[in-house]
Design an enzyme around this catalytic site. Structure first.
Site, PDB file in Angstrom:
ATOM      1  N   TYR A 188       4.150  15.367   1.831  1.00  0.00           N
ATOM      2  CA  TYR A 188       5.584  15.646   1.903  1.00  0.00           C
ATOM      3  C   TYR A 188       5.830  17.038   2.458  1.00  0.00           C
ATOM      4  CZ  TYR A 188       5.850  11.590  -1.152  1.00  0.00           C
ATOM      5  OH  TYR A 188       5.722  10.327  -1.671  1.00  0.00           O
ATOM      6  N   ASP A 222     -14.990 -16.046   2.561  1.00  0.00           N
ATOM      7  CA  ASP A 222     -13.898 -16.805   3.154  1.00  0.00           C
ATOM      8  C   ASP A 222     -12.946 -15.845   3.851  1.00  0.00           C
ATOM      9  OD1 ASP A 222     -12.733 -15.572   1.030  1.00  0.00           O
ATOM     10  OD2 ASP A 222     -12.262 -17.405  -0.082  1.00  0.00           O
ATOM     11  N   GLU A 267       9.958   4.302  -9.425  1.00  0.00           N
ATOM     12  CA  GLU A 267       9.967   5.556 -10.179  1.00  0.00           C
ATOM     13  C   GLU A 267      10.606   5.412 -11.558  1.00  0.00           C
ATOM     14  OE1 GLU A 267      10.776   9.123  -7.718  1.00  0.00           O
ATOM     15  OE2 GLU A 267      11.286   7.707  -6.113  1.00  0.00           O
ATOM     16  N   ASP A 277       8.914  10.910 -12.330  1.00  0.00           N
ATOM     17  CA  ASP A 277      10.170  10.314 -12.779  1.00  0.00           C
ATOM     18  C   ASP A 277       9.918   9.139 -13.707  1.00  0.00           C
ATOM     19  OD1 ASP A 277      11.773  12.091 -11.459  1.00  0.00           O
ATOM     20  OD2 ASP A 277      12.077  10.848  -9.693  1.00  0.00           O
TER      21      ASP A 277
END
Length: 338
Positions: A47, A318, A169, A204
């Site tokens: 960020y 697979d 959050e 948060d």
């Protein structure tokens, strides 16, 4: 030995291998085209405050897979306008190079009152971001509102698809995550927009449930594992929590390796010094890369038999495991380039 393995991995991935399992599996999966779309690595998701032009300029020299120009938590309330204008200018002028990186923008959440203004600025730039990040998605109504505003502000002649990443959050967001993903896929089916990943916002989340945040993250064990399960059910990338103590690189390494073992594909970082540790933890080990290269090679030889699953290394192989091997090769190639 390492150089030989690396060379083998690159050689195998450079081959047009996708046509092999397209030819073999195309009749068995309606979603195969989605699974074969270009993979965008996001080992370290860094960020950068949109209001800090100096830090934005520095991102050109960083090796982080994903640079997030931030309008949200990293920006003070009285600098929101400055952030969105700066981000638009950077995108519009191309003054900062994001070559080899996922150039992303995190807008403010739906309930902030700033989200639509963020979209107006960002989507009016000449160069659009590769990915949009929407934080604090708690309900289906949040994503419905957001997609509606995207339709309104997206350029009419937009040709290059954008990726979308959603953030969980809160406890409510975690409970609703499956429905949120389903609704997002439904609403974006006719748009040049692809839901590509989910981010777990732990701070948060802890505040919402009343948990005490610790460096060991024991309080988040169930939430992190549940989050990964839902992300992988929708074939999405899962981005792990921030390690707040950016000076504690050993603690960061332990938590990053744990996240990779859980199935996370990357981790949020808040300081450039965290990037090398995180990207190393989320890169394939030499042993894993060799396994993937050998598996793809064995699959190529197996095609002449015309059979479905086959045995490799004592395990039945697979389509899902083959796709996993190709993802490892993609990540290995990206790791060598950074």
């Amino acid at each position: 030995m390492m150089r030989c393995i690396s060379k083998s991995v690159r050689c195998l991935w450079d081959k047009p291998a996708s046509h092999l399992f397209q030819r073999h599996f195309i009749s068995t999966s309606t979603s195969l085209q989605d699974q074969l779309k270009p993979y965008t690595p996001r080992r370290a998701v860094l960020y950068v405050p949109g209001s800090d032009r100096r830090k934005i300029d520095k991102t050109a020299s960083l090796d982080a897979d994903c640079i997030v120009l931030d309008c949200e938590d990293g920006v003070a309330l009285n600098r929101k306008e400055e952030a969105r204008r700066t981000i638009r200018e950077v995108l519009h002028t191309g003054s900062v190079s994001f070559s080899g990186k996922d150039c992303s923008v995190r807008v403010n959440c739906v309930e902030s009152g700033h989200c639509e203004t963020d979209l107006e600025h960002v989507l009016s730039a000449r160069r659009l971001p590769d990915t949009l990040h929407l934080p604090k998605v708690d309900t289906v109504e949040h994503v419905t509102w957001f997609i509606d505003r995207l339709r309104k502000h997206m350029p009419a002649d937009m040709k290059t698809p954008m990726n979308l990443i959603l953030f969980t959050e809160s406890a409510m967001g975690m409970l609703n995550l499956r429905a949120i993903c389903e609704r997002t896929l439904e609403l974006t089916s006719d748009l040049p927009l692809s839901l590509d990943g989910l981010v777990f916002g732990s701070d948060d989340f802890c505040a919402d449930i009343g948990a005490t945040r610790t460096s060991e993250a024991r309080e988040l064990l169930f939430a992190r594992q549940n989050f990964v399960m839902i992300a992988k059910a929708f074939k999405l990338q899962a981005i792990d929590v921030v390690y707040i103590d950016y000076k504690d690189l050993e603690g960061l390494r332990r938590q990053s390796e744990e996240g990779a073992q859980f199935g996370f594909t990357g981790k949020q970082v808040i300081h450039p010094g965290q990037v090398p540790v995180v990207q190393s933890a989320f890169s394939p080990s030499p042993e894993r890369a060799e396994w993937a290269a050998r598996l793809v090679e064995a699959f190529e030889k197996h095609q002449t038999s015309g059979k479905g699953a086959f045995t490799f290394g004592g395990h039945m192989i697979d389509r899902p495991l083959l796709l996993q091997a190709h993802n490892v090769l993609r990540m290995q190639t990206r790791s060598e380039a950074s």
